[in-house]
Scaffold this active site. Structure first.
Site, PDB file in Angstrom:
ATOM      1  N   LYS A 181     -40.113  -5.973  -8.900  1.00 42.44           N
ATOM      2  CA  LYS A 181     -39.337  -5.186 -10.164  1.00 42.44           C
ATOM      3  C   LYS A 181     -38.353  -6.324 -10.617  1.00 42.44           C
ATOM      4  O   LYS A 181     -37.577  -6.403  -9.732  1.00 42.44           O
ATOM      5  CB  LYS A 181     -38.658  -4.227  -9.399  1.00 42.44           C
ATOM      6  CG  LYS A 181     -38.646  -3.141 -10.260  1.00 42.44           C
ATOM      7  CD  LYS A 181     -37.075  -2.834 -11.419  1.00 42.44           C
ATOM      8  CE  LYS A 181     -35.983  -3.032 -11.108  1.00 42.44           C
ATOM      9  NZ  LYS A 181     -34.797  -3.331 -11.559  1.00 42.44           N
ATOM     10  N   GLU A 257     -30.642 -11.657  -0.558  1.00 40.92           N
ATOM     11  CA  GLU A 257     -29.588 -12.764  -0.708  1.00 40.92           C
ATOM     12  C   GLU A 257     -29.099 -12.231  -1.935  1.00 40.92           C
ATOM     13  O   GLU A 257     -29.020 -11.846  -2.542  1.00 40.92           O
ATOM     14  CB  GLU A 257     -30.413 -13.714  -1.384  1.00 40.92           C
ATOM     15  CG  GLU A 257     -29.682 -15.423  -1.965  1.00 40.92           C
ATOM     16  CD  GLU A 257     -29.274 -15.486  -3.044  1.00 40.92           C
ATOM     17  OE1 GLU A 257     -27.910 -15.701  -3.013  1.00 40.92           O
ATOM     18  OE2 GLU A 257     -29.297 -16.319  -4.079  1.00 40.92           O
ATOM     19  N   CYS A 292     -24.713 -17.739  -7.891  1.00 40.85           N
ATOM     20  CA  CYS A 292     -24.644 -17.031  -7.095  1.00 40.85           C
ATOM     21  C   CYS A 292     -24.064 -18.167  -6.490  1.00 40.85           C
ATOM     22  O   CYS A 292     -22.961 -17.593  -5.227  1.00 40.85           O
ATOM     23  CB  CYS A 292     -25.717 -15.789  -5.726  1.00 40.85           C
ATOM     24  SG  CYS A 292     -27.414 -17.843  -6.208  1.00 40.85           S
ATOM     25  N   GLU A 391     -16.015 -11.781  -5.678  1.00 39.43           N
ATOM     26  CA  GLU A 391     -17.547 -12.284  -6.544  1.00 39.43           C
ATOM     27  C   GLU A 391     -17.031 -11.893  -8.330  1.00 39.43           C
ATOM     28  O   GLU A 391     -17.267 -10.653  -8.426  1.00 39.43           O
ATOM     29  CB  GLU A 391     -19.036 -12.333  -6.438  1.00 39.43           C
ATOM     30  CG  GLU A 391     -19.344 -13.224  -6.869  1.00 39.43           C
ATOM     31  CD  GLU A 391     -21.006 -12.758  -6.164  1.00 39.43           C
ATOM     32  OE1 GLU A 391     -22.086 -11.751  -6.409  1.00 39.43           O
ATOM     33  OE2 GLU A 391     -21.902 -13.460  -6.558  1.00 39.43           O
TER      34      GLU A 391
HETATM   35  P1  NAD Z   1     -27.907  -5.103  -8.623  1.00 41.66           P
HETATM   36  O1  NAD Z   1     -28.326  -5.333  -7.585  1.00 41.66           O
HETATM   37  O2  NAD Z   1     -27.623  -3.872  -9.187  1.00 41.66           O
HETATM   38  O3  NAD Z   1     -29.533  -5.771  -9.913  1.00 41.66           O
HETATM   39  C1  NAD Z   1     -30.318  -6.849  -9.359  1.00 41.66           C
HETATM   40  C2  NAD Z   1     -31.672  -5.811  -9.194  1.00 41.66           C
HETATM   41  O4  NAD Z   1     -31.657  -4.645  -8.292  1.00 41.66           O
HETATM   42  C3  NAD Z   1     -32.243  -5.385 -10.434  1.00 41.66           C
HETATM   43  O5  NAD Z   1     -33.091  -5.692 -10.634  1.00 41.66           O
HETATM   44  C4  NAD Z   1     -31.765  -3.893  -9.965  1.00 41.66           C
HETATM   45  O6  NAD Z   1     -32.661  -2.745 -11.777  1.00 41.66           O
HETATM   46  C5  NAD Z   1     -32.038  -3.784  -9.011  1.00 41.66           C
HETATM   47  N1  NAD Z   1     -31.543  -2.360  -8.692  1.00 41.66           N
HETATM   48  C6  NAD Z   1     -30.105  -1.696  -8.460  1.00 41.66           C
HETATM   49  N2  NAD Z   1     -30.349  -0.233  -8.082  1.00 41.66           N
HETATM   50  C7  NAD Z   1     -31.194  -0.438  -7.206  1.00 41.66           C
HETATM   51  C8  NAD Z   1     -31.157  -0.087  -6.092  1.00 41.66           C
HETATM   52  N3  NAD Z   1     -30.566   1.523  -5.739  1.00 41.66           N
HETATM   53  N4  NAD Z   1     -32.509   0.614  -5.502  1.00 41.66           N
HETATM   54  C9  NAD Z   1     -33.181  -0.876  -5.806  1.00 41.66           C
HETATM   55  N5  NAD Z   1     -33.023  -1.884  -6.364  1.00 41.66           N
HETATM   56  C10 NAD Z   1     -31.832  -1.710  -7.795  1.00 41.66           C
HETATM   57  O7  NAD Z   1     -27.058  -6.620 -10.174  1.00 41.66           O
HETATM   58  P2  NAD Z   1     -26.084  -6.453 -11.742  1.00 41.66           P
HETATM   59  O8  NAD Z   1     -26.368  -5.079 -11.881  1.00 41.66           O
HETATM   60  O9  NAD Z   1     -27.851  -7.155 -12.121  1.00 41.66           O
HETATM   61  O10 NAD Z   1     -25.413  -7.333 -10.454  1.00 41.66           O
HETATM   62  C11 NAD Z   1     -23.942  -6.597 -10.625  1.00 41.66           C
HETATM   63  C12 NAD Z   1     -23.676  -7.571 -10.016  1.00 41.66           C
HETATM   64  O11 NAD Z   1     -23.796  -7.922  -8.889  1.00 41.66           O
HETATM   65  C13 NAD Z   1     -23.366  -8.756 -10.343  1.00 41.66           C
HETATM   66  O12 NAD Z   1     -21.951  -9.159 -10.929  1.00 41.66           O
HETATM   67  C14 NAD Z   1     -23.373 -10.289  -9.155  1.00 41.66           C
HETATM   68  O13 NAD Z   1     -22.095 -10.123  -8.638  1.00 41.66           O
HETATM   69  C15 NAD Z   1     -24.409  -9.566  -8.933  1.00 41.66           C
HETATM   70  N6  NAD Z   1     -25.562  -9.906  -8.544  1.00 41.66           N
HETATM   71  C16 NAD Z   1     -25.159 -11.457  -7.807  1.00 41.66           C
HETATM   72  C17 NAD Z   1     -26.996 -12.309  -7.451  1.00 41.66           C
HETATM   73  C18 NAD Z   1     -27.245 -12.892  -6.759  1.00 41.66           C
HETATM   74  O14 NAD Z   1     -27.324 -14.568  -7.613  1.00 41.66           O
HETATM   75  N7  NAD Z   1     -26.895 -12.511  -5.493  1.00 41.66           N
HETATM   76  C19 NAD Z   1     -27.383 -12.143  -8.791  1.00 41.66           C
HETATM   77  C20 NAD Z   1     -27.338 -11.051  -9.779  1.00 41.66           C
HETATM   78  C21 NAD Z   1     -26.313 -10.565  -9.765  1.00 41.66           C
END
Ligand code: NAD
Length: 489
Positions: A181, A257, A292, A391
């Site tokens: 996904k 992660e 990250c 973060e």
């Molecule tokens: P997120 O955690 O919401 O999304 C990451 C993935 O998880 C996406 O594919 C999203 O569709 C999916 N997702 C979201 N809600 C879900 C759920 N309830 N069940 C299953 N999958 C779900 O991250 P974001 O909204 O894209 O970014 C928000 C914040 O997250 C950023 O500002 C940053 O702080 C952090 N982030 C961290 C990393 C990292 O590398 N650790 C990467 C992206 C974002």
């Protein structure tokens, strides 16, 4: 709508078929550099996830991938890698269009590292050994690495293809089937990769890609009773939700992660402070700060603080946002308008908290219609402030002076996170002490981000658990099975 660069289809990949959402719902994917619609993705949900999991399960149970002779499986994965290599320029362009990253980065980093990851795990396939137990003469016992089955990979938008590959490559190398996904903001390169993989001979059903939102498609995957493991990179709140989902469904394994607030420590005894200033600037501004492991807390020994900050600002002033498609650009657009506004909100909060804004702080290139931010540096940031603890995931650096190594170590570890950390010093004794005492999964001495696919990657504390990269990641996608044969005497 901007035209896509190649024969790219935004449709889901389930088995060998390309699919729209069953209810016809779509999601726009936006070019962050222009704010215009790049493509419409199917907004898949539980129906398509269920189909993809069934197809993945059928492929796994049929055994035609997991039981393929290791050398043959390796040859297939290497052919897939050749397919990716042959289209490297298309992938770089597509990744830049949907993520806002500079084309110089997608050409030199994202696509080559994704390729390297694929080849590394392909090459590992025929080096996976089990172990023989120390049984007596009446028994022979051995343990094997048994693939888990169906892996659900939920990936973020900051390194879309590369992060997907960190999960796809070891999982399929181990013989599993995968349902990915991708982030709803950046699905195109992963979808295109699946098409290339099928064309190169990866059996249908081994790799399935289902685009959609986290709330619908992601959640359906996480709660599915026939998924054996969720491997995730993203935010802390979603990571927590995934653990609930695993507990509420079939107790699937979870690997997380979740980012960090990584300390980057500069001691006065390091002989080349210009080198450190360059590394500290790129340690936070690379990928528009959306990394990250970003070195977002810069701890500087007070005796060199003023001098070092001047050198840092000099480097940062040369890093200007620009059109990601221009090969000279080194700082692109942030991923979305929402992310840009979130970062600006945190910048305003840091000013209210009393930190000194010494560089940047504003939106840039507004006339482009895209989402650009100036590289931003705050000095004299209070260690208890939100900017020092949370973060930001944008190009915003918090500088914190310290007086003694003890104080530096305390500040470095005073965080709920524990992903990356680094220090610059001329003293190997100090470096060795810090390497032992820093509570982080990665410690870089005299060189930020100096490691590669051969080394494990993952966090301590609330940065998550489980490792990507290295052979450890391969074994994450298997269970140990003990087998014994008895020989009555
Ligand atoms: P997120 O955690 O919401 O999304 C990451 C993935 O998880 C996406 O594919 C999203 O569709 C999916 N997702 C979201 N809600 C879900 C759920 N309830 N069940 C299953 N999958 C779900 O991250 P974001 O909204 O894209 O970014 C928000 C914040 O997250 C950023 O500002 C940053 O702080 C952090 N982030 C961290 C990393 C990292 O590398 N650790 C990467 C992206 C974002």
């Amino acid at each position: 709508m901007t035209a896509l660069p190649t024969d790219v289809s935004p449709l889901a990949v389930i088995g060998a078929s390309r699919r729209a959402a069953s209810d016809g719902a779509v999601l726009p994917t936006i070019n962050p550099a222009t704010g215009t619609v790049l493509a419409e993705l199917p907004a898949c949900g539980a129906v398509e996830i269920d189909e993809a999991v069934s197809v993945a399960r059928a492929r796994f149970e049929a055994g035609s991938w997991r039981d393929m002779a290791p050398r043959q499986r390796k040859a297939v994965m290497l052919r897939v890698a050749d397919g990716l290599a042959a289209r490297a320029e298309d992938f770089a362009l597509l990744e830049t269009l949907e993520s806002g990253k500079p084309i110089s980065d997608t050409r030199a980093v994202d696509v080559p590292l994704a390729l390297n990851t694929l080849r590394y795990y392909a090459e590992a396939i025929d080096k996976i050994h089990g172990e023989v137990g120390p049984s007596g003469p009446d028994r022979l016992s051995w343990a094997v690495h048994d693939p888990l089955g169906v892996i659900g990979a939920i990936v973020p938008w900051n390194f879309p293809l590369h992060m997907a590959m960190w999960k796809i490559a070891p999982a399929i190398a181990m013989g599993n089937s995968v349902v990915v996904k991708p982030s709803e903001l950046t699905s195109l390169t992963t979808l295109h990769f699946a098409a290339v993989a099928l064309e190169a001979g990866l059996p249908e059903g081994v790799l399935n890609i289902v685009p959609g939102t986290g709330a619908l498609a992601g959640s359906a995957l996480a709660r599915h009773n026939d998924v054996d493991m969720i491997t995730f990179t993203g935010s802390g709140p979603v990571g927590r939700q995934l653990m609930h989902d695993a507990a509420d469904s079939n107790l699937k394994r979870v690997s997380l992660e979740l980012g960090g607030k990584s300390p980057h420590i500069v001691f006065a005894d390091y002989p080349d402070l210009d080198r450190v200033a360059e590394a500290a600037a790129w340690g936070i501004f690379y990928n528009q700060g959306q990394v990250c492991t970003a070195g977002s807390r810069l701890l500087v020994e007070r005796s060199i603080h003023a001098d070092f900050v001047a050198r840092l600002v000099k480097v940062a002033e040369t890093i200007r946002p620009g059109n990601p498609l221009d090969p000279a650009t080194r700082l692109g657009a942030v991923i979305s308008e929402k992310q840009m506004n979130g970062v600006l909100h945190r910048i305003a909060g840091a000013q209210r908290e009393g930190a000194d804004l010494i560089l940047g702080g504003r939106q840039a290139l507004k006339e482009s219609g895209g989402f650009f931010l100036e590289p931003t540096i705050f000095d004299h940031v209070a260690p208890t402030s939100a900017l020092a603890r949370e973060e930001v995931f944008g190009p915003v650096l918090a500088v914190i002076p310290f007086d003694t190594p003890e104080e530096a170590l305390h500040l470095a570890n005073d965080t709920e996170y524990g992903l990356a950390s680094g220090l610059w010093t001329g003293s190997m004794a100090l470096a060795n002490r810090f390497a032992r005492q820093l509570r982080a999964g990665l410690v870089w001495i005299n060189g930020w981000d100096a490691c590669d696919i051969t080394m494990p990657f993952g966090g301590f504390k609330q940065s998550g658990f489980g490792r990507d990269r290295s052979l450890h990641a391969l074994y994450k996608y298997a269970d140990l099975k003990s087998i014994s044969v008895s020989f009555p005497q």
